[in-house]
Scaffold this motif. Structure first.
Motif, PDB file in Angstrom:
ATOM      1  N   LEU A 134      38.293 -16.176  20.865  1.00  0.00           N
ATOM      2  CA  LEU A 134      38.550 -15.319  22.016  1.00  0.00           C
ATOM      3  C   LEU A 134      37.983 -15.906  23.303  1.00  0.00           C
ATOM      4  CD1 LEU A 134      37.751 -11.874  20.349  1.00  0.00           C
ATOM      5  CD2 LEU A 134      40.001 -12.890  20.733  1.00  0.00           C
ATOM      6  N   VAL A 135      36.978 -16.785  23.191  1.00  0.00           N
ATOM      7  CA  VAL A 135      36.369 -17.386  24.376  1.00  0.00           C
ATOM      8  C   VAL A 135      37.177 -18.585  24.861  1.00  0.00           C
ATOM      9  CG1 VAL A 135      34.317 -18.556  25.275  1.00  0.00           C
ATOM     10  CG2 VAL A 135      34.055 -16.593  23.765  1.00  0.00           C
ATOM     11  N   GLU A 136      37.744 -19.359  23.943  1.00  0.00           N
ATOM     12  CA  GLU A 136      38.440 -20.589  24.321  1.00  0.00           C
ATOM     13  C   GLU A 136      39.597 -20.353  25.299  1.00  0.00           C
ATOM     14  OE1 GLU A 136      39.585 -22.971  21.036  1.00  0.00           O
ATOM     15  OE2 GLU A 136      37.528 -23.574  20.552  1.00  0.00           O
ATOM     16  N   PRO A 137      40.437 -19.313  25.123  1.00  0.00           N
ATOM     17  CA  PRO A 137      41.488 -19.088  26.140  1.00  0.00           C
ATOM     18  C   PRO A 137      40.915 -18.868  27.540  1.00  0.00           C
ATOM     19  CG  PRO A 137      41.961 -17.826  24.157  1.00  0.00           C
ATOM     20  CD  PRO A 137      40.581 -18.373  23.990  1.00  0.00           C
ATOM     21  N   THR A 138      39.785 -18.175  27.622  1.00  0.00           N
ATOM     22  CA  THR A 138      39.149 -17.969  28.926  1.00  0.00           C
ATOM     23  C   THR A 138      38.767 -19.296  29.548  1.00  0.00           C
ATOM     24  OG1 THR A 138      38.257 -15.847  28.167  1.00  0.00           O
ATOM     25  CG2 THR A 138      37.237 -16.841  30.105  1.00  0.00           C
ATOM     26  N   LEU A 139      38.141 -20.164  28.762  1.00  0.00           N
ATOM     27  CA  LEU A 139      37.720 -21.469  29.269  1.00  0.00           C
ATOM     28  C   LEU A 139      38.916 -22.291  29.736  1.00  0.00           C
ATOM     29  CD1 LEU A 139      35.487 -23.534  29.742  1.00  0.00           C
ATOM     30  CD2 LEU A 139      35.734 -24.256  27.356  1.00  0.00           C
ATOM     31  N   PHE A 140      39.997 -22.273  28.975  1.00  0.00           N
ATOM     32  CA  PHE A 140      41.164 -23.066  29.357  1.00  0.00           C
ATOM     33  C   PHE A 140      41.859 -22.490  30.588  1.00  0.00           C
ATOM     34  CE2 PHE A 140      41.010 -25.178  25.195  1.00  0.00           C
ATOM     35  CZ  PHE A 140      41.286 -26.478  25.608  1.00  0.00           C
ATOM     36  N   PHE A 141      41.929 -21.167  30.713  1.00  0.00           N
ATOM     37  CA  PHE A 141      42.503 -20.578  31.925  1.00  0.00           C
ATOM     38  C   PHE A 141      41.685 -20.985  33.156  1.00  0.00           C
ATOM     39  CE2 PHE A 141      44.783 -17.137  29.408  1.00  0.00           C
ATOM     40  CZ  PHE A 141      46.039 -17.581  29.765  1.00  0.00           C
ATOM     41  N   LEU A 279      29.514  -4.676  17.510  1.00  0.00           N
ATOM     42  CA  LEU A 279      30.401  -5.783  17.157  1.00  0.00           C
ATOM     43  C   LEU A 279      31.863  -5.488  17.488  1.00  0.00           C
ATOM     44  CD1 LEU A 279      28.942  -7.066  13.762  1.00  0.00           C
ATOM     45  CD2 LEU A 279      28.946  -8.237  15.963  1.00  0.00           C
ATOM     46  N   VAL A 280      32.273  -4.232  17.325  1.00  0.00           N
ATOM     47  CA  VAL A 280      33.676  -3.893  17.591  1.00  0.00           C
ATOM     48  C   VAL A 280      33.990  -3.920  19.082  1.00  0.00           C
ATOM     49  CG1 VAL A 280      33.934  -2.555  15.483  1.00  0.00           C
ATOM     50  CG2 VAL A 280      33.120  -1.428  17.576  1.00  0.00           C
ATOM     51  N   ARG A 281      32.955  -3.878  19.937  1.00  0.00           N
ATOM     52  CA  ARG A 281      33.176  -3.896  21.385  1.00  0.00           C
ATOM     53  C   ARG A 281      33.218  -5.314  21.943  1.00  0.00           C
ATOM     54  NH1 ARG A 281      35.383   0.891  22.228  1.00  0.00           N
ATOM     55  NH2 ARG A 281      34.061   2.627  21.568  1.00  0.00           N
ATOM     56  N   ILE A 282      32.640  -6.269  21.222  1.00  0.00           N
ATOM     57  CA  ILE A 282      32.568  -7.638  21.729  1.00  0.00           C
ATOM     58  C   ILE A 282      33.951  -8.237  21.961  1.00  0.00           C
ATOM     59  CG2 ILE A 282      31.831  -9.985  21.150  1.00  0.00           C
ATOM     60  CD1 ILE A 282      29.342  -8.796  19.891  1.00  0.00           C
ATOM     61  N   PRO A 283      34.902  -8.129  21.007  1.00  0.00           N
ATOM     62  CA  PRO A 283      36.243  -8.675  21.284  1.00  0.00           C
ATOM     63  C   PRO A 283      36.902  -8.075  22.515  1.00  0.00           C
ATOM     64  CG  PRO A 283      35.984  -8.230  18.940  1.00  0.00           C
ATOM     65  CD  PRO A 283      34.802  -7.627  19.622  1.00  0.00           C
ATOM     66  N   GLN A 284      36.643  -6.796  22.772  1.00  0.00           N
ATOM     67  CA  GLN A 284      37.243  -6.155  23.941  1.00  0.00           C
ATOM     68  C   GLN A 284      36.747  -6.809  25.232  1.00  0.00           C
ATOM     69  OE1 GLN A 284      36.372  -1.974  23.613  1.00  0.00           O
ATOM     70  NE2 GLN A 284      37.392  -1.762  21.630  1.00  0.00           N
ATOM     71  N   LEU A 285      35.438  -7.102  25.300  1.00  0.00           N
ATOM     72  CA  LEU A 285      34.892  -7.743  26.498  1.00  0.00           C
ATOM     73  C   LEU A 285      35.396  -9.173  26.636  1.00  0.00           C
ATOM     74  CD1 LEU A 285      33.071  -7.604  28.938  1.00  0.00           C
ATOM     75  CD2 LEU A 285      31.116  -8.160  27.472  1.00  0.00           C
ATOM     76  N   LEU A 286      35.533  -9.877  25.531  1.00  0.00           N
ATOM     77  CA  LEU A 286      36.026 -11.257  25.588  1.00  0.00           C
ATOM     78  C   LEU A 286      37.492 -11.294  26.007  1.00  0.00           C
ATOM     79  CD1 LEU A 286      34.337 -12.770  22.416  1.00  0.00           C
ATOM     80  CD2 LEU A 286      33.627 -12.976  24.798  1.00  0.00           C
ATOM     81  N   VAL A 287      38.280 -10.348  25.534  1.00  0.00           N
ATOM     82  CA  VAL A 287      39.680 -10.269  25.969  1.00  0.00           C
ATOM     83  C   VAL A 287      39.745  -9.919  27.453  1.00  0.00           C
ATOM     84  CG1 VAL A 287      41.825  -8.965  25.711  1.00  0.00           C
ATOM     85  CG2 VAL A 287      40.577  -9.719  23.682  1.00  0.00           C
ATOM     86  N   ALA A 288      38.849  -9.070  27.907  1.00  0.00           N
ATOM     87  CA  ALA A 288      38.807  -8.737  29.339  1.00  0.00           C
ATOM     88  C   ALA A 288      38.500  -9.976  30.170  1.00  0.00           C
ATOM     89  CB  ALA A 288      37.754  -7.661  29.589  1.00  0.00           C
ATOM     90  N   ALA A 289      37.615 -10.840  29.685  1.00  0.00           N
ATOM     91  CA  ALA A 289      37.316 -12.085  30.398  1.00  0.00           C
ATOM     92  C   ALA A 289      38.549 -12.981  30.460  1.00  0.00           C
ATOM     93  CB  ALA A 289      36.165 -12.812  29.710  1.00  0.00           C
ATOM     94  N   THR A 290      39.305 -13.044  29.367  1.00  0.00           N
ATOM     95  CA  THR A 290      40.537 -13.826  29.356  1.00  0.00           C
ATOM     96  C   THR A 290      41.539 -13.285  30.370  1.00  0.00           C
ATOM     97  OG1 THR A 290      40.230 -14.346  27.003  1.00  0.00           O
ATOM     98  CG2 THR A 290      42.442 -14.639  27.921  1.00  0.00           C
ATOM     99  N   ILE A 291      41.646 -11.964  30.452  1.00  0.00           N
ATOM    100  CA  ILE A 291      42.565 -11.347  31.416  1.00  0.00           C
ATOM    101  C   ILE A 291      42.138 -11.664  32.849  1.00  0.00           C
ATOM    102  CG2 ILE A 291      43.418  -9.147  32.293  1.00  0.00           C
ATOM    103  CD1 ILE A 291      43.248  -8.080  29.424  1.00  0.00           C
TER     104      ILE A 291
END
Length: 302
Positions: A134-141, A279-291
């Motif tokens: 989930l972090v890698e798309p953020t870095l590439f964007f 733990l269930v909230r972490i993916p939501q924050l990482l997806v928000a960073a990607t957005i």
């Protein structure tokens, strides 16, 4: 040549100091004196003087994990400019190598954890690679946006390009990039709110649980590699968020060191004022960073 030598010296010496500043900041918020700023150096020196214990169930993968992880992180560090100073190694397309060197380091860290056969370390490895996806798309964007802005595929012109003038002309995009990068920085370095580097409860650990079986110099390599990774991603963040170009070599170096120490204090403040997420909230924050990073790219390419 003196600038290059100082560049390398800063890469090798400063990373543990950032951990000391973070811990000192957290201690100040808790009303404690805290450990000395140089405590991480003392810890590394103590670990390198100890012997190592290896389980008979592990293979060469377990022993190679810390070494390959540190080597990959060191190579990634040589690709990143420090402040207004170009990187040691630079070529067209090095941003791809930079991203996947961290992937290589993560692969060997998780492989070493799985090599132990421990269910706890396997659990930590699974969480680590899940969050990394989930972090890698953020870095590439972020990298693609900077490549578009700087008209280059090399990290040195990409990261030296941001300036106060760029912030004035593309402030919205830069703000989105900085916010997304700060979230990615905390996640990649397993800091609160994603992970607690000081926890000792196996069921809640992510990165720390993967290195439970390492000891002595091998564990020292892991700790130093983690500090170096924080320094490298912190340098990327500082180049974006706090661009400073005076034209004077000495002043630029002092400004970069001061900015890195400020970033360490900022991380300490964040870890002091908020708790770790479920733990269930972490993916939501990482997806928000990607957005956020995706919106920044759209603002630039439109």
């Amino acid at each position: 040549m003196p600038s290059t030598l100082f560049h390398i010296l800063l890469l090798l010496v400063m990373p543990p100091l950032l951990l000391g500043v973070i811990n000192k900041t957290k201690a100040a918020f808790a009303g404690r004196v805290g450990a000395p700023y140089l405590q991480p150096y003392y810890d590394l020196a103590r670990l390198f003087r100890k012997g190592s214990v290896f389980s008979s169930t592990t293979t060469w993968v377990f022993r190679a994990g810390p070494v390959v992880t540190l080597a990959a992180t060191l190579l990634a560090a040589l690709l990143v400019p420090l402040g207004n100073h170009p990187s040691i190694i630079s070529f067209n397309g090095d941003m791809i190598l930079f991203a996947y060197l961290f992937g290589l380091a993560r692969f060997f860290t998780t492989s070493a954890a799985l090599d132990t056969g421990s269910p706890f370390e396997g659990m930590g490895a699974a969480r680590e690679v899940t969050f990394a996806c989930l972090v890698e798309p953020t870095l590439f964007f972020i990298l693609i946006t900077l490549a578009r802005m700087s008209k280059s595929l090399s990290l040195t012109p990409m990261l030296i390009y941001p300036s106060p003038a760029v912030w004035v002309s593309a402030g919205a995009s830069m703000l989105l990039l900085v916010g997304a990068l700060f979230i990615a920085l905390l996640a990649e370095n397993c800091r609160i709110p994603f992970d607690d580097p000081n926890t000792h409860l196996e069921l809640t650990m992510i990165h720390e649980v993967m290195v439970l079986d390492h000891s002595g110099p091998a564990f020292g390599l892991i700790l130093y590699g983690a500090a170096l990774k924080l320094f490298v991603l912190g340098a990327v963040f500082v180049n974006l968020a706090l661009p400073f170009k005076s034209g004077n070599l000495l002043i630029d170096w002092v400004a970069f060191v001061a900015a890195m120490l400020f970033l360490a204090v900022l991380i300490g403040v964040v870890e002091s004022v908020m708790a770790r997420l479920r733990l269930v909230r972490i993916p939501q924050l990482l997806v928000a960073a990607t957005i956020l990073s995706a919106f920044a790219m759209l603002l630039i390419v439109r």
